[in-house]
Enzyme design. Structure first.
Site, PDB file in Angstrom:
ATOM      1  N   LEU A 245       0.790  -0.891   0.095  1.00  0.00           N
ATOM      2  CA  LEU A 245       0.209  -0.172   0.000  1.00  0.00           C
ATOM      3  C   LEU A 245       1.041   1.117   0.049  1.00  0.00           C
ATOM      4  O   LEU A 245       1.620   1.493   0.966  1.00  0.00           O
ATOM      5  CB  LEU A 245      -0.975   0.134   1.226  1.00  0.00           C
ATOM      6  CG  LEU A 245      -1.718   1.329   1.582  1.00  0.00           C
ATOM      7  CD1 LEU A 245      -2.825   1.178   0.332  1.00  0.00           C
ATOM      8  CD2 LEU A 245      -2.579   1.030   2.705  1.00  0.00           C
TER       9      LEU A 245
ATOM     10  N   SER B 161       0.911  -7.723  -9.470  1.00  0.00           N
ATOM     11  CA  SER B 161       0.939  -6.624  -8.711  1.00  0.00           C
ATOM     12  C   SER B 161      -0.401  -6.477  -7.876  1.00  0.00           C
ATOM     13  O   SER B 161      -1.560  -6.237  -8.517  1.00  0.00           O
ATOM     14  CB  SER B 161       1.213  -5.355  -9.417  1.00  0.00           C
ATOM     15  OG  SER B 161       1.049  -4.175  -8.422  1.00  0.00           O
TER      16      SER B 161
ATOM     17  N   VAL C 283       0.629   5.212   0.061  1.00  0.00           N
ATOM     18  CA  VAL C 283      -0.231   6.042   0.344  1.00  0.00           C
ATOM     19  C   VAL C 283       0.450   7.455   0.256  1.00  0.00           C
ATOM     20  O   VAL C 283       1.694   7.765   0.176  1.00  0.00           O
ATOM     21  CB  VAL C 283      -0.591   6.043   1.970  1.00  0.00           C
ATOM     22  CG1 VAL C 283      -1.192   4.587   2.114  1.00  0.00           C
ATOM     23  CG2 VAL C 283       0.373   6.354   2.889  1.00  0.00           C
TER      24      VAL C 283
ATOM     25  N   HIS D 125     -11.297   4.693   6.219  1.00  0.00           N
ATOM     26  CA  HIS D 125     -10.367   4.285   5.199  1.00  0.00           C
ATOM     27  C   HIS D 125      -9.685   2.934   5.393  1.00  0.00           C
ATOM     28  O   HIS D 125      -9.645   2.038   4.425  1.00  0.00           O
ATOM     29  CB  HIS D 125      -9.411   5.474   5.003  1.00  0.00           C
ATOM     30  CG  HIS D 125      -9.867   6.472   4.143  1.00  0.00           C
ATOM     31  ND1 HIS D 125      -9.032   7.300   3.394  1.00  0.00           N
ATOM     32  CD2 HIS D 125     -11.462   6.860   3.751  1.00  0.00           C
ATOM     33  CE1 HIS D 125      -9.796   8.185   2.613  1.00  0.00           C
ATOM     34  NE2 HIS D 125     -11.221   7.909   2.716  1.00  0.00           N
TER      35      HIS D 125
ATOM     36  N   ARG E 149       5.220  12.329  -2.764  1.00  0.00           N
ATOM     37  CA  ARG E 149       6.232  11.293  -3.060  1.00  0.00           C
ATOM     38  C   ARG E 149       5.477   9.860  -3.558  1.00  0.00           C
ATOM     39  O   ARG E 149       6.081   8.993  -4.390  1.00  0.00           O
ATOM     40  CB  ARG E 149       7.014  11.165  -1.818  1.00  0.00           C
ATOM     41  CG  ARG E 149       8.021  10.008  -1.817  1.00  0.00           C
ATOM     42  CD  ARG E 149       8.846   9.978  -0.486  1.00  0.00           C
ATOM     43  NE  ARG E 149       9.853   9.360  -0.549  1.00  0.00           N
ATOM     44  CZ  ARG E 149       9.755   7.791  -0.139  1.00  0.00           C
ATOM     45  NH1 ARG E 149       8.761   7.231   0.267  1.00  0.00           N
ATOM     46  NH2 ARG E 149      11.103   7.118  -0.265  1.00  0.00           N
TER      47      ARG E 149
END
Length: 163
Positions: free
Chosen positions: A85, A118, A87, A132, A93
């Site tokens: 993950l 992937s 984020v 979330h 970035r």
């Protein structure tokens, strides 16, 4: 998965099913682990020959391609599945990391002739709140299943091409 699979030819030459490596990032482990669990469950439920799964955990997504490359070059693995993950920390970035990781995984696949899949997710907006976290935890289950299915279908297709 309802697709019928013929006996896989494996890189290790074993009569058993393919050997698959899962490389996952430990960053956001509580969310990413849902993908690895779903991958294992989906592969174990398939009607493919018995699979051999190895799991490698790395610090973050950026470290996955080098591990994938080493695993692929070892000749011991028929496929590699990457899970992470990436984020948005508010400094953009994540876009560079995500692009570098996905591009590198594709390069590993093409350079080594070992399929690389992937489940590296790069949501534009991720916030550290329960809603979330729960959403992405569930989304990783779905993506894990999809990666496992894609892996089996690709290995089967490549087997047919080799015949």
């Amino acid at each position: 998965m309802n697709q019928t699979h013929s006996q896989f030819s494996t890189k290790s030459g074993s009569a058993t099913g393919p050997r698959i490596a899962i490389v996952s990032a430990s960053w956001h482990r509580d969310i990413v682990a849902n993908a690895t669990t779903a991958i294992r469950a989906e592969l174990n439920q398939s009607n493919a020959p018995p699979l051999r799964l190895d799991h490698f955990e790395v610090p973050g997504a950026f470290e996955i391609p080098l591990h994938a490359q080493r695993l692929a070059r070892s000749g011991a693995y028929d496929a590699i599945i990457a899970c992470a993950l990436v984020v948005n920390g508010g400094i953009y970035r994540h876009e560079f990391v995500a692009s570098a990781v996905i591009d590198a995984l594709m390069r590993v696949q093409l350079d080594t002739d070992t399929p690389v899949f992937s489940a590296v997710l790069t949501p534009r907006d991720f916030h550290e709140h329960d809603e979330h976290r729960q959403f992405f935890a569930q989304h990783f289950v779905k993506k894990g299943r999809e990666a496992a299915q894609a892996c089996l279908q690709t290995l089967s297709s490549l087997q047919r091409l080799a015949s």
